[in-house]
Design an enzyme around this catalytic site. Sequence first.
Site, PDB file in Angstrom:
ATOM      1  N   SER A 139     -38.754   6.202  15.198  1.00 13.64           N
ATOM      2  CA  SER A 139     -38.606   7.400  14.398  1.00 13.64           C
ATOM      3  C   SER A 139     -38.557   7.041  12.922  1.00 13.64           C
ATOM      4  CB  SER A 139     -37.338   8.149  14.798  1.00 13.64           C
ATOM      5  OG  SER A 139     -36.256   7.844  13.944  1.00 13.64           O
ATOM      6  N   LYS A 140     -39.221   7.871  12.162  1.00  9.52           N
ATOM      7  CA  LYS A 140     -39.291   7.635  10.733  1.00  9.52           C
ATOM      8  C   LYS A 140     -37.880   7.667  10.147  1.00  9.52           C
ATOM      9  CE  LYS A 140     -41.582   8.987   6.582  1.00  9.52           C
ATOM     10  NZ  LYS A 140     -42.791   9.528   5.990  1.00  9.52           N
ATOM     11  N   ARG A 141     -37.135   8.625  10.629  1.00 13.28           N
ATOM     12  CA  ARG A 141     -35.782   8.789  10.109  1.00 13.28           C
ATOM     13  C   ARG A 141     -34.908   7.579  10.402  1.00 13.28           C
ATOM     14  NH1 ARG A 141     -31.864  13.431   9.772  1.00 13.28           N
ATOM     15  NH2 ARG A 141     -29.852  12.390   9.842  1.00 13.28           N
TER      16      ARG A 141
END
Length: 378
Positions: free
Chosen positions: A122-124
């Site tokens: 996930s980018k986050r």
Amino acid sequence: MRELPHEESDRRAAAGEPFALRYRVPREAGEEVRFLDAVYGDQRKLAADIEDFALLRSDGMPTYHLASCADDIDLQITEVIRGQDHLSNTFKHVLIFEAAGAKPPQFAHLPLLVAPDGSKLSKRKHGPVVSVTTYRDAGFLPEAFINFLCLLGWSPKDDREKMSRDELVQAFSLENINRANAVVNFQDPLAGSLTAQPGSSHQDAFPEETFDPKAIWLNAEHIRGLTLEDLSARLLPIVHAAGYDVSEEKMLQVTPLIRERIKLLRDALTAADFFFAPELAAYDPAELIPQKGDAATAAKVLQKAREILATTEFTHDALDKNLRAAAQELGLKAGQMFQPIRVAVCGRKNAPPLFETLEVLGRDITLRRIEQARAKLD
RNA sequence: GGCGCUAUCGUCUAGGGGUUAGGACGGAAGAUUCUCAAUCUUCAAACCCGGGUUCGAUUCCCGGUAGCGCUACCA
């Protein structure tokens, strides 16, 4: 609220009470929703296990489920290939398609790419280490990166690893896709470092160890498979971006010397810097001293090299012949002779083969660097 | 909690009722060599657990466990 009469709900809506529009999932006992997934096979679920999900939010905006299906219907999508994280949601989508009177498309869910700890990328959570631009900027070849990705969760069933785009297209089929998640074996150099500044340059923030070793290897494989012209053309912009003024011709001469020594395109900057920079970066004069020798040996070698190289033709064969002869004359092993010259000319011990290197560097630069090296020994 | 998906070396994977369980990356050792690479050779390294079914299960079935996903008026 499921059983609220229409009149009552209309009344409350008219009165300005906020509301969301939900799909009223059938509750008949035994009622099933099913579809055939190209990867996971026959999927079925009791309607009773599907909750009444939202279609429109209270602000009137559609949810992802509705919007996505509406879009697919509009665009007459026939195949939906997406992450396995949507497998469960697909039952809702099938319901929406049917309610809209549309035939559900063919679904194929792919196993997820996960981090070494098992969580999905996930980018986050993982940041730039999972961004393709990071890979691109580090010097991964598009075809190599695609090759790597294809091998996660899929295999051609034979022992091929390095494959071209065409070979991949040829061999690929949904049936051969695995159903288990695949780990992308990266190491986040920024993980746990509270000092990482967002927005700071990531140029040097991602050392080679950051990336999955197999991706690195595949990239090196693809690099070695490129023609010199192709590789050279891909390297040039990177070299220019680093501030070096290098011509196409020069790059083409340097490329064969580093092709088997770089794993990422950006490695050219460190592998061939001495070809590009007019002046060598500072190095430790002790490096000039060969195995089983001392400063005097180094000085002697450089002195001799200067004489030889002043007159020898700068071609591989002539350099080879004359420098070996010189070594013998000095009573040294070839390696003892070559190392001081290599360090003098490259500024380090590990470099491409000496004669080819001298050939590309040319007499002027070679002699000047040897002079500089001799001065360092004093 | 409910529902679902998955489970072979550290990682990516092949295989499949009887195999020395194969390959690759990475690791280790060696060969080669002017260094470094590249290349070649060798080595270590795996079928989650428990029941069935069977003459025989890593493989088929069931259960367990674990991981992951979904379970939002987020996509």
